[in-house]
Motif scaffolding. Sequence first.
Motif, PDB file in Angstrom:
ATOM      1  N   ARG A 155       0.728  -1.077   0.043  1.00 29.83           N
ATOM      2  CA  ARG A 155       0.015  -0.153   0.020  1.00 29.83           C
ATOM      3  C   ARG A 155       0.984   1.188   0.041  1.00 29.83           C
ATOM      4  NH1 ARG A 155      -4.102  -0.406   4.677  1.00 29.83           N
ATOM      5  NH2 ARG A 155      -2.289  -0.778   5.876  1.00 29.83           N
TER       6      ARG A 155
ATOM      7  N   ILE B 231      -6.895  -8.373   5.513  1.00 33.98           N
ATOM      8  CA  ILE B 231      -7.931  -7.635   4.629  1.00 33.98           C
ATOM      9  C   ILE B 231      -7.964  -6.356   5.345  1.00 33.98           C
ATOM     10  CG2 ILE B 231      -9.824  -7.248   3.240  1.00 33.98           C
ATOM     11  CD1 ILE B 231      -9.753 -10.353   2.804  1.00 33.98           C
ATOM     12  N   ALA B 232      -7.424  -5.257   4.912  1.00 33.13           N
ATOM     13  CA  ALA B 232      -7.524  -3.821   5.693  1.00 33.13           C
ATOM     14  C   ALA B 232      -8.505  -2.971   4.870  1.00 33.13           C
ATOM     15  CB  ALA B 232      -6.204  -3.072   6.001  1.00 33.13           C
ATOM     16  N   THR B 233      -7.971  -2.170   4.144  1.00 34.75           N
ATOM     17  CA  THR B 233      -8.698  -1.640   2.862  1.00 34.75           C
ATOM     18  C   THR B 233      -9.536  -2.181   2.025  1.00 34.75           C
ATOM     19  OG1 THR B 233      -7.085  -0.767   1.678  1.00 34.75           O
ATOM     20  CG2 THR B 233      -7.463   0.843   3.574  1.00 34.75           C
ATOM     21  N   GLY B 234      -8.845  -3.405   1.695  1.00 38.24           N
ATOM     22  CA  GLY B 234      -9.441  -4.149   0.753  1.00 38.24           C
ATOM     23  C   GLY B 234      -8.772  -3.769  -0.492  1.00 38.24           C
TER      24      GLY B 234
ATOM     25  N   GLY C 285     -10.012  -9.425   8.924  1.00 33.30           N
ATOM     26  CA  GLY C 285     -10.339  -8.136   8.016  1.00 33.30           C
ATOM     27  C   GLY C 285     -11.224  -7.171   8.490  1.00 33.30           C
TER      28      GLY C 285
ATOM     29  N   GLY D 296     -13.227  -3.229   4.255  1.00 33.67           N
ATOM     30  CA  GLY D 296     -12.064  -3.832   3.303  1.00 33.67           C
ATOM     31  C   GLY D 296     -12.963  -4.829   2.753  1.00 33.67           C
TER      32      GLY D 296
ATOM     33  N   HIS E  47     -15.140  -4.229  -0.028  1.00 36.26           N
ATOM     34  CA  HIS E  47     -14.687  -3.719  -1.113  1.00 36.26           C
ATOM     35  C   HIS E  47     -14.078  -5.030  -1.935  1.00 36.26           C
ATOM     36  CE1 HIS E  47     -10.796  -1.217  -2.739  1.00 36.26           C
ATOM     37  NE2 HIS E  47     -11.664  -1.719  -3.734  1.00 36.26           N
TER      38      HIS E  47
ATOM     39  N   LEU F 286     -11.092   0.793  10.749  1.00 41.25           N
ATOM     40  CA  LEU F 286      -9.631   1.018  10.514  1.00 41.25           C
ATOM     41  C   LEU F 286      -9.134   2.327  11.136  1.00 41.25           C
ATOM     42  CD1 LEU F 286      -9.882   0.239   6.910  1.00 41.25           C
ATOM     43  CD2 LEU F 286      -8.582  -1.148   8.401  1.00 41.25           C
TER      44      LEU F 286
ATOM     45  N   GLY G 132      -4.882   3.154   8.079  1.00 38.17           N
ATOM     46  CA  GLY G 132      -5.398   1.886   7.211  1.00 38.17           C
ATOM     47  C   GLY G 132      -5.043   0.609   8.094  1.00 38.17           C
TER      48      GLY G 132
END
Length: 232
Positions: A116, A154-157, A182, A186, A189, A209, A213
């Motif tokens: 990221r 899986i954070a923001t996705g 996750g 995210g 997403h 989050l 992120g």
Amino acid sequence: MSSSSQQLPPNVHISRHPCLLAKLSQLRSKTTTSKEVKALINEIALIVGCEALAESVTAIAGPAGETPLGFQYESTTINPTTISLVPILRSGLGMVEALQTLLPEPVPVHHLGLFREPTTLSPVEYYNNLPNHIRSDPSSAAASKLAIILDPVIATGGTCAAAIQTLKEWGAQRILVLSVIGAAPGIVHAASEWPEGTQIWVAGVDETLTDNGMLKPGLGDVGDRLFLTIGK
């Protein structure tokens, strides 16, 4: 399960295995050592993988066999299909051994390197060793029919969605995403990137989050914890 988690898309599956939930709590702790983190990631991946593969592959009759005592039996195998494991570097490497243990035969392991961008949190690809991945021909024989993405967090996705898109363009017919934890937004997403071809299996869900992120409460940076690069 929270109300937000209950509203996740139908192609998202959250485990309720009590042993898995206990292991996830152990993994969250800041006192858990790198060696313990590695073991817990492997054990959680094994449980999530069991649940995902039970719904995603089919057992069929194989060739006749013979036991050491000379008795005949009909063997069982999984429906012939091409399967590949696709760990997202670095942390996805911690889940590979669990899936190799589960599958009855060795399968290819292809690696995707994604990170990221710190300012925008958008995914950037820096490594891709999918066979013939430059060719976006869905009929390419090099593409696996079932590609299994291994991505512990899986954070923001964005990273997971980018991996799904890459595998779709490669020619994979179905995608499984296996994750330890996750964030709800995210996961939504990622699940919306290719919903008709993708199923996401995750051990746990956090609702929010941080501004940079990271999941809250989350696990910290799994890659750093696995490879002792905290403070780099």
